[in-house]
Design a protein around this motif. Structure first.
Motif, PDB file in Angstrom:
ATOM      1  N   GLN A  24       0.473  -1.218  -0.090  1.00 32.13           N
ATOM      2  CA  GLN A  24      -0.276   0.286   0.023  1.00 32.13           C
ATOM      3  C   GLN A  24       0.462   1.435  -0.216  1.00 32.13           C
ATOM      4  OE1 GLN A  24      -0.642  -2.188   2.297  1.00 32.13           O
ATOM      5  NE2 GLN A  24      -1.844  -3.744   1.451  1.00 32.13           N
ATOM      6  N   ALA A  25       2.218   1.173  -0.114  1.00 35.67           N
ATOM      7  CA  ALA A  25       2.933   2.542  -0.131  1.00 35.67           C
ATOM      8  C   ALA A  25       4.312   2.123  -0.711  1.00 35.67           C
ATOM      9  CB  ALA A  25       3.370   2.529   1.356  1.00 35.67           C
ATOM     10  N   VAL A  44       6.729   8.655   2.607  1.00 36.24           N
ATOM     11  CA  VAL A  44       5.577   7.843   2.588  1.00 36.24           C
ATOM     12  C   VAL A  44       4.235   8.148   1.770  1.00 36.24           C
ATOM     13  CG1 VAL A  44       4.914   5.521   3.366  1.00 36.24           C
ATOM     14  CG2 VAL A  44       6.735   6.144   4.350  1.00 36.24           C
ATOM     15  N   THR A  45       3.325   7.566   1.175  1.00 38.20           N
ATOM     16  CA  THR A  45       3.004   7.881   0.249  1.00 38.20           C
ATOM     17  C   THR A  45       1.977   6.464   0.179  1.00 38.20           C
ATOM     18  OG1 THR A  45       3.800   8.144  -1.669  1.00 38.20           O
ATOM     19  CG2 THR A  45       3.510  10.199  -0.673  1.00 38.20           C
ATOM     20  N   PRO A  46       0.876   6.718   0.441  1.00 36.45           N
ATOM     21  CA  PRO A  46       0.051   5.354  -0.131  1.00 36.45           C
ATOM     22  C   PRO A  46       0.192   5.289  -2.074  1.00 36.45           C
ATOM     23  CG  PRO A  46      -1.463   7.167   1.310  1.00 36.45           C
ATOM     24  CD  PRO A  46      -0.243   7.963   0.596  1.00 36.45           C
ATOM     25  N   ASP A  47       0.236   4.200  -2.189  1.00 37.53           N
ATOM     26  CA  ASP A  47       0.856   3.781  -3.149  1.00 37.53           C
ATOM     27  C   ASP A  47      -0.690   4.418  -4.276  1.00 37.53           C
ATOM     28  OD1 ASP A  47       2.766   2.324  -5.519  1.00 37.53           O
ATOM     29  OD2 ASP A  47       1.554   0.925  -5.264  1.00 37.53           O
ATOM     30  N   ASP A  48      -1.716   4.105  -4.060  1.00 39.69           N
ATOM     31  CA  ASP A  48      -2.865   4.302  -4.852  1.00 39.69           C
ATOM     32  C   ASP A  48      -3.909   4.824  -4.770  1.00 39.69           C
ATOM     33  OD1 ASP A  48      -4.001   2.989  -2.725  1.00 39.69           O
ATOM     34  OD2 ASP A  48      -4.838   1.473  -3.217  1.00 39.69           O
ATOM     35  N   ARG A  80       7.498   3.103  12.669  1.00 40.06           N
ATOM     36  CA  ARG A  80       5.605   1.754  12.834  1.00 40.06           C
ATOM     37  C   ARG A  80       4.789   2.827  12.416  1.00 40.06           C
ATOM     38  NH1 ARG A  80       5.745  -3.216  15.284  1.00 40.06           N
ATOM     39  NH2 ARG A  80       4.077  -3.746  16.214  1.00 40.06           N
ATOM     40  N   ALA A  81       4.834   3.979  12.489  1.00 41.73           N
ATOM     41  CA  ALA A  81       3.273   4.820  12.598  1.00 41.73           C
ATOM     42  C   ALA A  81       2.855   5.158  10.497  1.00 41.73           C
ATOM     43  CB  ALA A  81       3.139   5.777  12.763  1.00 41.73           C
ATOM     44  N   ALA A  82       4.272   5.398  10.433  1.00 42.71           N
ATOM     45  CA  ALA A  82       4.168   5.685   8.057  1.00 42.71           C
ATOM     46  C   ALA A  82       3.008   4.616   7.445  1.00 42.71           C
ATOM     47  CB  ALA A  82       5.660   6.320   8.303  1.00 42.71           C
ATOM     48  N   LYS A  87      -1.205   2.596   4.680  1.00 39.08           N
ATOM     49  CA  LYS A  87      -2.802   2.341   4.322  1.00 39.08           C
ATOM     50  C   LYS A  87      -3.651   2.563   4.314  1.00 39.08           C
ATOM     51  CE  LYS A  87      -4.244  -2.989   5.770  1.00 39.08           C
ATOM     52  NZ  LYS A  87      -3.969  -3.915   7.119  1.00 39.08           N
ATOM     53  N   ASN A  88      -4.553   3.575   5.286  1.00 38.03           N
ATOM     54  CA  ASN A  88      -4.977   4.366   5.099  1.00 38.03           C
ATOM     55  C   ASN A  88      -5.472   5.563   5.017  1.00 38.03           C
ATOM     56  OD1 ASN A  88      -7.141   3.151   8.165  1.00 38.03           O
ATOM     57  ND2 ASN A  88      -4.796   2.660   8.322  1.00 38.03           N
ATOM     58  N   GLY A  89      -4.654   5.307   3.737  1.00 36.88           N
ATOM     59  CA  GLY A  89      -4.682   6.776   2.924  1.00 36.88           C
ATOM     60  C   GLY A  89      -4.024   7.773   2.791  1.00 36.88           C
TER      61      GLY A  89
END
Length: 298
Positions: A24-25, A44-48, A80-82, A87-89
């Protein structure tokens, strides 16, 4: 009255290797300039998700951009949070303040105000970055980074969607007396531009800092800073914190100065949210933070 915020132009210096953190990232190392010095950061960016909302993460005293790590949480609290945020956009940018981690500068030159300047430069960077939504920025800080977060939130002209504080410094002089003791604090604040050879209580670690740092602990008042921020605020504290204490009394005191939506989250853990023992409370904290961000426009 605190000095007005001085905006620092931030320009992208280097884009380094980008790779997938998870399905996801993706993670990218970025660099930008502040007063001629380079700050290193991890995005870190959401992949989609195109133009996702983003959280700027500010680390604590003697830390670095991944935040507190241990055998139980090897990637660090922010590390850990990133991916969970992604994953949550929600994208994230975690920076090394100047003098810390991989960024330019000497740690001894750091003050609360220099870190506030670095954070504003990071906001400027995010506001013009094409990979995130510069109109949906939240701010998050841990420990001393939490105190810096209150200053940025109260002073910045960059619109913020929300603010997250993890065990923030609330009474900075008292917190640092617990770290260095009264005698060293009294001596250090008189050192001015000279380096004071401070030693941390407990382990005796040398942490040399100029007197200007110790002066800045008295100049920045988180309660006064946060009173100028009217947006949503999430405050997470450990009730067994032996650096910022007593809790939750201090947390409630800080919230009394904030006029806006707010949430107080407490657990019976120490300053590091139990990171040295397990990831259990850390994961609960991350989940609660994500839920707050998503419910407040992220």
């Amino acid at each position: 009255m605190k000095q007005l915020y001085r905006t620092v132009a931030a320009s992208l210096g280097v884009l380094m290797t980008t790779f997938l953190v998870s399905a996801q990232a993706k993670e990218t190392i970025v660099k930008f300039k502040v007063e001629g010095q380079t700050i290193v950061a991890t995005m870190v960016t959401p992949d989609d998700v195109a133009k996702s909302p983003v959280v700027l993460m500010l680390h604590g005293f003697t830390g670095s951009r991944n935040e507190w790590s241990s055998d139980a949480v090897k990637e660090g609290l922010f590390g850990r949070a990133a991916p969970v945020l992604a994953k949550n956009g929600i994208a994230s940018l975690r920076i090394d303040f100047r003098g810390s981690g991989e960024s330019d500068g000497k740690f001894e030159d750091m003050t609360v105000e220099t870190e506030t300047t670095d954070a504003q430069a990071a906001l400027d960077f995010l506001s013009t970055n094409d990979s995130v939504d510069g109109k949906r920025i939240s701010l998050m800080g841990m420990s001393l980074g939490g105190a810096v977060t209150t200053a940025v939130a109260g002073r910045t002209k960059t619109p913020l969607k929300s603010v997250v504080l993890w065990n923030p410094g609330i009474n900075l002089p008292a917190a640092f007396i617990s770290i260095f003791g009264e005698k060293q604090m009294a001596e250090a604040v008189k050192a001015g531009d000279n380096v004071y050879p401070a030693k941390r209580l407990g382990d005796g670690k040398d942490i040399p800092l100029k007197g200007r740092f110790f002066e800045s602990l008295y100049a920045v008042q988180p309660a006064g800073e946060i009173s100028r921020y009217k947006g949503p605020l999430f405050l997470a504290v450990g009730t067994r914190d032996n650096i910022v204490f007593p809790q939750p009394a201090l947390a409630k005191s800080l919230l009394s100065y904030h006029d806006g939506p707010e949430e107080l989250w407490t657990e019976s853990v120490d300053h590091g949210f139990g990171v040295e023992r397990s990831a259990e409370t850390v994961d609960k904290l991350i989940s609660a933070t994500v839920a707050f961000l998503k419910s407040n426009g992220q």
